[in-house]
Motif scaffolding. Structure first.
Motif, PDB file in Angstrom:
ATOM      1  N   ARG A 105     -17.061  -5.403   8.701  1.00 51.90           N
ATOM      2  CA  ARG A 105     -17.261  -3.955   8.702  1.00 51.90           C
ATOM      3  C   ARG A 105     -16.349  -3.336   7.642  1.00 51.90           C
ATOM      4  NH1 ARG A 105     -13.413  -4.971  12.622  1.00 51.90           N
ATOM      5  NH2 ARG A 105     -11.567  -3.661  12.394  1.00 51.90           N
ATOM      6  N   PHE A 106     -16.528  -2.062   7.370  1.00 52.16           N
ATOM      7  CA  PHE A 106     -15.593  -1.357   6.499  1.00 52.16           C
ATOM      8  C   PHE A 106     -14.851  -0.323   7.326  1.00 52.16           C
ATOM      9  CE2 PHE A 106     -18.203  -3.322   3.341  1.00 52.16           C
ATOM     10  CZ  PHE A 106     -17.363  -3.490   2.256  1.00 52.16           C
ATOM     11  N   ASP A 107     -13.528  -0.356   7.271  1.00 48.36           N
ATOM     12  CA  ASP A 107     -12.725   0.666   7.939  1.00 48.36           C
ATOM     13  C   ASP A 107     -12.312   1.710   6.904  1.00 48.36           C
ATOM     14  OD1 ASP A 107     -12.895  -0.515  10.361  1.00 48.36           O
ATOM     15  OD2 ASP A 107     -10.849  -1.328  10.378  1.00 48.36           O
ATOM     16  N   THR A 108     -12.245   2.956   7.353  1.00 46.67           N
ATOM     17  CA  THR A 108     -11.875   4.035   6.444  1.00 46.67           C
ATOM     18  C   THR A 108     -10.459   4.520   6.768  1.00 46.67           C
ATOM     19  OG1 THR A 108     -14.172   4.686   6.275  1.00 46.67           O
ATOM     20  CG2 THR A 108     -12.546   6.329   5.626  1.00 46.67           C
ATOM     21  N   PHE A 109      -9.637   4.604   5.735  1.00 48.82           N
ATOM     22  CA  PHE A 109      -8.264   5.079   5.905  1.00 48.82           C
ATOM     23  C   PHE A 109      -8.000   6.216   4.935  1.00 48.82           C
ATOM     24  CE2 PHE A 109      -8.197   0.476   6.790  1.00 48.82           C
ATOM     25  CZ  PHE A 109      -7.744   0.476   8.098  1.00 48.82           C
ATOM     26  N   LYS A 110      -7.325   7.248   5.424  1.00 50.70           N
ATOM     27  CA  LYS A 110      -6.898   8.350   4.551  1.00 50.70           C
ATOM     28  C   LYS A 110      -5.439   8.093   4.162  1.00 50.70           C
ATOM     29  CE  LYS A 110     -10.422  11.378   5.488  1.00 50.70           C
ATOM     30  NZ  LYS A 110     -11.459  11.483   4.456  1.00 50.70           N
ATOM     31  N   VAL A 111      -5.218   8.010   2.868  1.00 49.44           N
ATOM     32  CA  VAL A 111      -3.868   7.673   2.402  1.00 49.44           C
ATOM     33  C   VAL A 111      -3.335   8.773   1.484  1.00 49.44           C
ATOM     34  CG1 VAL A 111      -2.483   5.992   1.108  1.00 49.44           C
ATOM     35  CG2 VAL A 111      -4.404   5.211   2.515  1.00 49.44           C
ATOM     36  N   PRO A 112      -2.150   9.317   1.817  1.00 47.19           N
ATOM     37  CA  PRO A 112      -1.544  10.299   0.911  1.00 47.19           C
ATOM     38  C   PRO A 112      -1.042   9.585  -0.348  1.00 47.19           C
ATOM     39  CG  PRO A 112      -0.092   9.880   2.789  1.00 47.19           C
ATOM     40  CD  PRO A 112      -1.313   9.044   2.990  1.00 47.19           C
ATOM     41  N   CYS A 113      -1.509  10.023  -1.508  1.00 49.21           N
ATOM     42  CA  CYS A 113      -1.174   9.316  -2.744  1.00 49.21           C
ATOM     43  C   CYS A 113      -0.324  10.199  -3.643  1.00 49.21           C
ATOM     44  CB  CYS A 113      -2.451   8.930  -3.483  1.00 49.21           C
ATOM     45  SG  CYS A 113      -3.480   7.808  -2.520  1.00 49.21           S
ATOM     46  N   ARG A 114       0.766   9.622  -4.159  1.00 52.40           N
ATOM     47  CA  ARG A 114       1.602  10.356  -5.100  1.00 52.40           C
ATOM     48  C   ARG A 114       1.363   9.798  -6.512  1.00 52.40           C
ATOM     49  NH1 ARG A 114       4.891   6.557  -5.739  1.00 52.40           N
ATOM     50  NH2 ARG A 114       5.264   5.083  -4.059  1.00 52.40           N
ATOM     51  N   PRO A 115       1.756  10.543  -7.531  1.00 54.17           N
ATOM     52  CA  PRO A 115       1.533  10.076  -8.896  1.00 54.17           C
ATOM     53  C   PRO A 115       2.200   8.719  -9.117  1.00 54.17           C
ATOM     54  CG  PRO A 115       2.273  12.361  -8.907  1.00 54.17           C
ATOM     55  CD  PRO A 115       2.393  11.873  -7.495  1.00 54.17           C
ATOM     56  N   GLY A 116       1.515   7.846  -9.817  1.00 49.30           N
ATOM     57  CA  GLY A 116       2.080   6.533 -10.113  1.00 49.30           C
ATOM     58  C   GLY A 116       1.811   5.486  -9.053  1.00 49.30           C
ATOM     59  N   MET A 117       1.204   5.905  -7.943  1.00 50.07           N
ATOM     60  CA  MET A 117       0.987   4.965  -6.834  1.00 50.07           C
ATOM     61  C   MET A 117      -0.129   3.983  -7.166  1.00 50.07           C
ATOM     62  SD  MET A 117       0.712   6.177  -2.930  1.00 50.07           S
ATOM     63  CE  MET A 117       0.135   5.139  -1.606  1.00 50.07           C
ATOM     64  N   THR A 118       0.067   2.736  -6.738  1.00 49.11           N
ATOM     65  CA  THR A 118      -0.931   1.700  -6.995  1.00 49.11           C
ATOM     66  C   THR A 118      -1.754   1.415  -5.741  1.00 49.11           C
ATOM     67  OG1 THR A 118       0.555  -0.075  -6.328  1.00 49.11           O
ATOM     68  CG2 THR A 118       0.639   0.583  -8.650  1.00 49.11           C
ATOM     69  N   VAL A 119      -2.866   0.698  -5.940  1.00 53.89           N
ATOM     70  CA  VAL A 119      -3.711   0.338  -4.802  1.00 53.89           C
ATOM     71  C   VAL A 119      -2.920  -0.527  -3.814  1.00 53.89           C
ATOM     72  CG1 VAL A 119      -5.746  -1.001  -4.121  1.00 53.89           C
ATOM     73  CG2 VAL A 119      -5.885   0.582  -6.051  1.00 53.89           C
ATOM     74  N   LEU A 120      -2.068  -1.422  -4.341  1.00 59.11           N
ATOM     75  CA  LEU A 120      -1.268  -2.261  -3.427  1.00 59.11           C
ATOM     76  C   LEU A 120      -0.365  -1.399  -2.555  1.00 59.11           C
ATOM     77  CD1 LEU A 120      -0.472  -5.050  -2.424  1.00 59.11           C
ATOM     78  CD2 LEU A 120       1.255  -5.132  -4.222  1.00 59.11           C
ATOM     79  N   GLN A 121       0.237  -0.367  -3.158  1.00 61.84           N
ATOM     80  CA  GLN A 121       1.100   0.509  -2.363  1.00 61.84           C
ATOM     81  C   GLN A 121       0.300   1.247  -1.293  1.00 61.84           C
ATOM     82  OE1 GLN A 121       2.841   2.438  -5.795  1.00 61.84           O
ATOM     83  NE2 GLN A 121       4.831   1.510  -5.392  1.00 61.84           N
ATOM     84  N   ALA A 122      -0.948   1.558  -1.608  1.00 62.50           N
ATOM     85  CA  ALA A 122      -1.801   2.205  -0.610  1.00 62.50           C
ATOM     86  C   ALA A 122      -2.090   1.242   0.543  1.00 62.50           C
ATOM     87  CB  ALA A 122      -3.100   2.681  -1.250  1.00 62.50           C
ATOM     88  N   LEU A 123      -2.346  -0.023   0.213  1.00 65.47           N
ATOM     89  CA  LEU A 123      -2.576  -1.011   1.274  1.00 65.47           C
ATOM     90  C   LEU A 123      -1.322  -1.180   2.122  1.00 65.47           C
ATOM     91  CD1 LEU A 123      -4.610  -3.731  -0.691  1.00 65.47           C
ATOM     92  CD2 LEU A 123      -5.497  -2.093   0.995  1.00 65.47           C
ATOM     93  N   ASN A 124      -0.151  -1.170   1.458  1.00 60.70           N
ATOM     94  CA  ASN A 124       1.101  -1.242   2.218  1.00 60.70           C
ATOM     95  C   ASN A 124       1.203  -0.067   3.185  1.00 60.70           C
ATOM     96  OD1 ASN A 124       1.780  -3.433   0.644  1.00 60.70           O
ATOM     97  ND2 ASN A 124       3.227  -2.312  -0.657  1.00 60.70           N
ATOM     98  N   TYR A 125       0.825   1.107   2.688  1.00 59.64           N
ATOM     99  CA  TYR A 125       0.879   2.304   3.543  1.00 59.64           C
ATOM    100  C   TYR A 125       0.011   2.117   4.784  1.00 59.64           C
ATOM    101  CZ  TYR A 125       0.570   7.099   5.184  1.00 59.64           C
ATOM    102  OH  TYR A 125       0.625   8.209   5.983  1.00 59.64           O
ATOM    103  N   VAL A 126      -1.185   1.572   4.559  1.00 58.31           N
ATOM    104  CA  VAL A 126      -2.094   1.342   5.685  1.00 58.31           C
ATOM    105  C   VAL A 126      -1.463   0.353   6.662  1.00 58.31           C
ATOM    106  CG1 VAL A 126      -4.332   0.398   6.380  1.00 58.31           C
ATOM    107  CG2 VAL A 126      -4.172   1.863   4.350  1.00 58.31           C
ATOM    108  N   GLN A 127      -0.972  -0.766   6.128  1.00 61.88           N
ATOM    109  CA  GLN A 127      -0.426  -1.798   7.016  1.00 61.88           C
ATOM    110  C   GLN A 127       0.799  -1.294   7.778  1.00 61.88           C
ATOM    111  OE1 GLN A 127       1.704  -5.382   5.588  1.00 61.88           O
ATOM    112  NE2 GLN A 127      -0.159  -6.485   6.113  1.00 61.88           N
ATOM    113  N   GLU A 128       1.613  -0.483   7.108  1.00 63.72           N
ATOM    114  CA  GLU A 128       2.852  -0.046   7.746  1.00 63.72           C
ATOM    115  C   GLU A 128       2.665   1.120   8.708  1.00 63.72           C
ATOM    116  OE1 GLU A 128       5.651   0.696   4.622  1.00 63.72           O
ATOM    117  OE2 GLU A 128       5.870  -1.438   4.131  1.00 63.72           O
ATOM    118  N   ASN A 129       1.648   1.937   8.435  1.00 62.30           N
ATOM    119  CA  ASN A 129       1.542   3.175   9.218  1.00 62.30           C
ATOM    120  C   ASN A 129       0.255   3.345  10.008  1.00 62.30           C
ATOM    121  OD1 ASN A 129       4.036   4.653   8.198  1.00 62.30           O
ATOM    122  ND2 ASN A 129       3.003   4.075   6.307  1.00 62.30           N
ATOM    123  N   LEU A 130      -0.839   2.748   9.539  1.00 57.21           N
ATOM    124  CA  LEU A 130      -2.127   3.032  10.173  1.00 57.21           C
ATOM    125  C   LEU A 130      -2.694   1.844  10.935  1.00 57.21           C
ATOM    126  CD1 LEU A 130      -3.724   5.014   7.185  1.00 57.21           C
ATOM    127  CD2 LEU A 130      -2.439   5.928   9.132  1.00 57.21           C
TER     128      LEU A 130
END
Lengths: 243, 575
Positions: free
Chosen positions: A21-46
């Motif tokens: 399936r595909f799960d949808t996550f809303k991630v707050p992104c700041r300038p310079g942020m990478t896709v890996l950092q977004a995945l980290n955000y998901v794993q750490e917080n969501l």
């Protein structure tokens, strides 16, 4: 200020899921942020159960190749700001899924092993370094930069239907050793890649060239292998130095 | 149960070199590593590897003795001197060996291995492959490992990748193997052997601002620590002067070696204004350059008040593309700056752990059958400050030595046999721990604890230290340890459970943080990378000694041992 982006991420846990399936996550992104950092955000917080490989976060370890908005890329080198507001992430193709974005790279590495990916020198290993001129070393620029991330393998259409096709990374590695002035195993190397699952299976689609994060250009490396094989057929005395 | 003659933990440069050496001696070896070998953090080393090859026109009078002296001086005299000389002497053979194995070093005009200047070195002796030296060396050793794996003329060698070690097995004071979790199935397994070589690398992720990979959590150092292997000199943490300001990705010292300048917001090469760097300028050792950069920033002379400019523009496009191609891409990817046209924003950040598992110059520890090499170990060849280019050297020199000594130990019998019931007992203890963690439902988020730990260490154990802030950080670490007891995992299942892996490793980060802080608080002097604003001088009378931390029943005890000063007399450092 942080801008929120939507990540649609492929999920599959073979222990509990019948179907992906595909799960949808809303991630707050700041300038310079990478896709890996977004995945980290998901794993750490969501959702801590999200599985993906990561390590160096600077594009040199090859852990985090994945399919991001239609193209294979390293998550750690992909700036979110370069992508659309909605980002879809899938695991690499042509390999079995272990969980979520983690795939079983065994076939990729088995094919690497099959081409004897190590220097086969003519002379014994003694004394100081072998002499290699700067021009001879220049042949190896880019080819030696391969990080074994698998992006080329996943992007290759031939790997999709021929399980035995050696694939772009292993073939490029063959050329890396063939073109090394210190390597003395030309015939052996070319014989290893000269069957129906080797270089001539390549359709020259340039997918591997397009996705390679290190500009290894497997397409050109494979083309050179073809040229070397054919030149030897036409002229048995041919040496790689002639190219 | 998987049985081998010797178990190697970690498959970076030190682990692979050890495994190759064991296998050369016809010893059966199992390499257990939590990531595929090519993902190991050795891959990220950039600038080079030191040895007195005398290939550079300005290096004709170099020698292993001069290399040893530079290393000892750089260490602020805390390195063990005979160990250093062993490294600088054997290092030459190790580099030729890497070349023989196919490492694509950059070349001089006459086709020899190219060398460049590096900080704190009397001659240009840093051998390099553009700015990807770690990458090419790691791949070369991995290629040799594949060759050895495939070879049939020797005992078996096998790499078990994506196996996470949770426990070192020690029976009657003797190392007998490890327990490891197969990351991709979630199952625990016993790896039994007659000796264990540890090569798990550094622990930079104990800090927040670090150049280290995510995997360098510190867990690798703690697993043997919990089983009785002491940790030595852990307070000595290297802060690399030039990490990308945006995300701490390393920008090699080679950039300065090739001629790059460090500039403050007045466009001054400010290193000239400090006594300890006025002569060597950008080529002063890392501890000195990092401190003087931090002083500029604190004095309000940082660019935008926050960072320093590393200016490469005068090197020209050709040299940058030829010698520094990957740091150029880092600057483009992560700072939006092309060094050909603009200076790179850099600041000092955690980079290297000089301390580590306490071993002697033969890589032996006080636990029989346990050997350690590379960044996880402390021989000590770096003392209180490592010179750039010496870490890669340490991995291959001491990796080889570990393989040699472990194979001799194995061939002599390897100590008492361990009963299977004992192994199964340990396996069950580990299984219970995993189940407890998987079922934990506490309110604390372990990722939040990790980030708070990073901040506390950046604040308390950074470039400038003082008792007050270190104690604040130590209290914080104790609070975080308490909170760690109440974490809850928000994922279940055994397959590829990274939530579980990060949670386990955080315990190691927390315990290491305490070792670092307590060692730093106790050591009332400034030496090498430790600078105490409340004790700004080196104090050889009281502190010319190694800190040794031991783990006893869940608490940390500090002691001290002597330094080998048999070759050179300690002097004040000037560059």
């Amino acid at each position: 200020m942080a801008e929120t982006k939507t990540f649609k991420v492929f999920r599959f846990n073979p222990q509990t899921d019948k179907k992906h399936r595909f799960d949808t996550f809303k991630v707050p992104c700041r300038p310079g942020m990478t896709v890996l950092q977004a995945l980290n955000y998901v794993q750490e917080n969501l959702d801590g159960s999200l599985a993906y490989r990561s390590s160096c976060r600077e594009g040199i370890c090859g852990s985090c190749a994945m399919h991001i908005n239609g193209k294979y890329r390293l998550a750690c080198e992909t700036q979110i700001s370069h992508l659309s507001a909605s980002i879809t992430i899938r695991p690499m193709a042509h390999m079995d899924i272990i969980r979520d974005l983690v795939v079983d790279m065994t076939p990729f590495f088995e094919k690497l092993k099959a081409i004897k990916p190590y220097l086969i020198p003519g002379d014994p290993d003694e004394g100081a370094e072998r002499i290699q001129t700067q021009d001879e070393r220049a042949y190896l620029d880019y080819i030696v930069d391969c990080i074994l991330c698998g992006a080329c393998y996943a992007s290759c259409a031939v790997n999709g239907y021929d399980d035995e096709y050696l694939g772009p990374a292993a073939l490029a590695k063959t050329n890396r050793f063939l073109m090394d002035s210190r390597d003395k195993a030309d015939e052996q190397r070319l014989a290893l890649v000269c069957d129906e699952h080797g270089v001539f299976r390549c359709h020259t689609l340039f997918n591997c060239q397009t996705v390679c994060p290190k500009n290894v250009d497997p397409t050109a490396n494979i083309a050179n292998l073809k040229r070397q094989i054919i030149a030897r057929q036409l002229n048995p005395g041919f040496s790689k130095k002639g190219i | 149960m998987i049985t081998s003659d010797v178990i190697v933990v970690g498959a970076g440069l030190a682990g692979l070199r050890a495994a190759l050496e064991l296998n050369r001696h016809n010893v059966k070896v199992a390499v257990v590593t939590k990531v595929h070998p090519a993902r190991s953090h050795s891959v990220a080393a950039q600038g080079g590897i030191n040895a007195a090859l005398r290939n550079h026109p300005r290096g004709k009078f170099d020698s292993p003795e001069l290399h040893a002296f530079d290393t000892i001086k750089g260490s602020d005299y805390l390195a063990d001197q005979k160990a250093v000389l062993k490294m600088t002497t054997e290092g030459i053979e190790r580099i030729y060996e890497l070349e023989h194995w196919g490492a694509p070093f950059s070349r001089t005009e006459d086709g020899r291995i190219a060398q460049r200047p590096f900080g704190g070195a009397g001659f240009p002796r840093t051998c390099y492959a553009t700015d990807k030296t770690g990458h090419v060396l790691l791949h070369t050793l991995y290629e040799q490992a594949l060759k050895f794996e495939a070879a049939s003329e020797r005992a078996d060698m096998q790499i078990f990748d994506e196996w996470f070690v949770t426990r070192l097995i020690v029976y009657k004071g003797t190392a007998k193997g490890v327990i490891a979790l197969n990351i991709n199935t979630g199952e625990l397994e016993i790896f039994a052997g007659q000796a264990v070589i540890w090569a798990t690398g550094g622990s930079g992720r104990v800090f927040g601002r670090t150049s280290n990979a995510y995997i360098n959590t510190g867990w690798g150092m703690c697993v043997p620590f919990y089983e009785g292997v002491p940790l030595k000199d852990m307070e000595f943490i290297q802060f690399h002067p030039t990490e990308l300001y945006t995300n701490n990705v390393l920008i090699t010292e080679g950039a300065r070696g090739e001629g790059g300048f460090l500039l403050n917001n007045r466009q001054e090469r400010f290193l000239a204004n400090y006594e300890d760097s006025a002569k060597a300028m950008e080529m002063a050792p890392r501890d000195i350059v990092a401190r003087n950069m931090q002083r500029e920033i604190l004095a309000g002379r940082g660019v935008e008040g926050k960072y320093i400019h590393l200016d490469l523009r005068h090197l020209g496009k050709k040299k940058i593309l030829e010698r520094l191609p990957s740091i150029r891409m880092h600057a483009i990817h992560f700072a939006g700056v092309d060094p050909i046209d603009q200076p790179i924003p850099v600041a000092p950040g955690q980079h290297y752990t000089m301390g580590g598992l306490d071993v002697n110059l033969n890589t032996e520890s006080k636990v029989k059958g346990f050997f350690a090499a590379g960044e996880c170990a402390c021989v000590s060849v770096h003392g209180s400050n490592r010179l750039g280019g010496n870490s890669l050297l340490e991995t291959v020199v001491f990796g080889k030595i570990a393989g040699e000594y472990a194979s001799a130990y194995f061939k002599e019998g390897g100590g008492t046999d361990v009963p299977v019931s004992f192994l199964n007992q340990i396996l069950k203890e580990e299984e219970d721990k995993i189940i407890r963690l998987l079922e934990s439902k506490g309110k604390e988020n372990h990722s939040a604890i990790k980030h708070e730990l990073g901040n506390a260490m950046d604040l308390g154990a950074g470039i400038f230290r003082e008792a007050r802030t270190m104690n604040v950080s130590l209290e914080k670490v104790k609070e975080l340890k308490e909170r760690y007891e109440h974490i809850g995992l928000n994922s279940s299942g055994r397959i590829a459970n990274f939530d579980l892996l990060w949670a386990i490793q955080l315990k190691g980060s927390l315990d290491l943080a305490e070792v670092i802080l307590r060692g730093a608080i106790n050591r009332q002097e400034s030496r090498g990378a430790q600078f105490r604003t409340d004790y700004p001088m080196r104090d050889d009378k009281n502190w010319m000694k190694h800190t040794v931390a031991k783990w006893k029943d869940g608490t940390i005890h500090l002691g001290y041992t002597s330094v080998d000063l048999s070759l050179y007399k300690a002097k004040k450092r000037h560059y």
